[in-house]
Design a protein around this motif. Structure first.
Motif, short mmCIF file in Angstrom:
data_model
loop_
_atom_site.label_atom_id
_atom_site.label_comp_id
_atom_site.label_asym_id
_atom_site.label_seq_id
_atom_site.Cartn_x
_atom_site.Cartn_y
_atom_site.Cartn_z
N UNK A 243 6.68 6.72 5.63
CA UNK A 243 7.60 7.86 5.47
C UNK A 243 9.03 7.54 5.87
N UNK A 244 9.23 6.75 6.89
CA UNK A 244 10.56 6.59 7.48
C UNK A 244 11.12 5.18 7.27
N UNK A 245 12.43 5.13 7.02
CA UNK A 245 13.17 3.87 6.93
C UNK A 245 14.49 4.01 7.69
N UNK B 102 0.83 -1.20 0.00
CA UNK B 102 0.00 0.00 0.00
C UNK B 102 0.86 1.25 0.00
N UNK B 103 2.17 1.11 0.32
CA UNK B 103 3.07 2.24 0.29
C UNK B 103 3.57 2.45 -1.13
N UNK C 204 13.65 10.13 -1.17
CA UNK C 204 13.89 10.27 0.26
C UNK C 204 15.31 10.77 0.52
N UNK C 205 15.47 11.38 1.70
CA UNK C 205 16.77 11.89 2.13
C UNK C 205 16.99 11.56 3.60
N UNK D 117 25.16 2.94 8.89
CA UNK D 117 23.79 3.01 9.39
C UNK D 117 23.12 4.23 8.78
N UNK D 118 21.87 4.09 8.36
CA UNK D 118 21.19 5.23 7.76
C UNK D 118 19.77 5.39 8.28
N UNK D 119 19.30 6.64 8.25
CA UNK D 119 17.91 6.98 8.56
C UNK D 119 17.41 7.83 7.41
N UNK D 120 16.32 7.42 6.77
CA UNK D 120 15.79 8.12 5.61
C UNK D 120 14.35 8.54 5.84
N UNK D 121 14.03 9.72 5.35
CA UNK D 121 12.65 10.24 5.41
C UNK D 121 12.18 10.52 3.98
#
Length: 214
Positions: free
Chosen positions: A169-171, A24-25, A31-32, A207-211
């Motif tokens: 939204x977030x990964x 559904x996503x 994303x950044x 390690x990463x955080x994406x929005x």
């Protein structure tokens, strides 16, 4: 052992393609986010480093390299750009960046896995704001070069990414990148073999955080 791990990751990617959810996503998004990795560059040829007159210790970077990551997903295809900075000497900033293209799949809106391939570029930025230096390898003195020159002459790396999907939204996740001896200038396809001795072992974890932006 690491070669078996790489084979397992490739098989996991293939299995993911079979079980991937239509989701559904949205599969089309930009994303950044932030990227953190251990700064462990080693420049062996000290005389080549000294030729540019910047001083410092060419065999040390320490601590955590902080960088940025951008990702463009187009269905099952992905374009990814990652870059991080670390201090090589008081008057010198070390930059390492990779742009890769590859494939990516999500499993049931919970986990994403991707495999990419692209040039890995390294630059040295003097603190006085002068033109940055491009590093090709440990046997060549750093010299001025354009981004396009660096993109063509830099070694191509593999990138394996594992995402935890935190809503639409977030990964957050981990990536493992490792080098090959292939570059676009010489185009020796046999050197793209990820199982050439030493390639996989020279990789690094980040390690990463994406929005998601849109």
């Amino acid at each position: 052992m690491k070669k078996k791990l790489l084979i397992l990751l490739v098989l996991l990617l293939a299995a993911t393609a079979v079980w991937a959810d239509s989701s559904k996503y949205s599969k089309y998004y930009f994303s950044m986010g932030l990227n953190l990795s251990k700064s462990d560059h080693v420049f062996h040829n000290e005389s080549a480093f000294d030729d540019i007159g910047l001083g410092g210790d060419p065999n040390k970077t320490s601590g955590i390299a902080v960088g940025a990551e951008m990702r463009l997903n187009l269905g099952y295809f992905r374009l990814n750009i990652t870059g991080d900075f670390s201090v090589l000497a008081p008057q010198l900033l070390y930059f390492n960046g990779m742009s890769d293209i590859g494939i990516a799949f999500d499993i049931k809106n919970v986990v994403g896995i991707g495999l990419g391939l692209g040039p890995n570029m390294t630059f040295l930025f003097p603190s006085d704001g002068s033109t940055p230096y491009y590093i090709t390898d440990d046997d060549t003195a750093p010299d001025h070069a354009s981004v396009f020159y660096a993109w063509v002459h830099s070694p191509v790396n593999y990138s394996i990414k594992l995402d935890a999907i935190i809503g639409p939204v977030m990964r957050v996740g981990l990536s493992y990148t490792f080098p090959t001896q292939f570059n676009l200038e010489k185009f020796e396809l046999e050197k793209l073999n990820p199982f050439i001795k030493g390639n996989f072992d020279k990789g690094k974890i980040s390690f990463f955080v994406l929005m998601r932006m849109f």
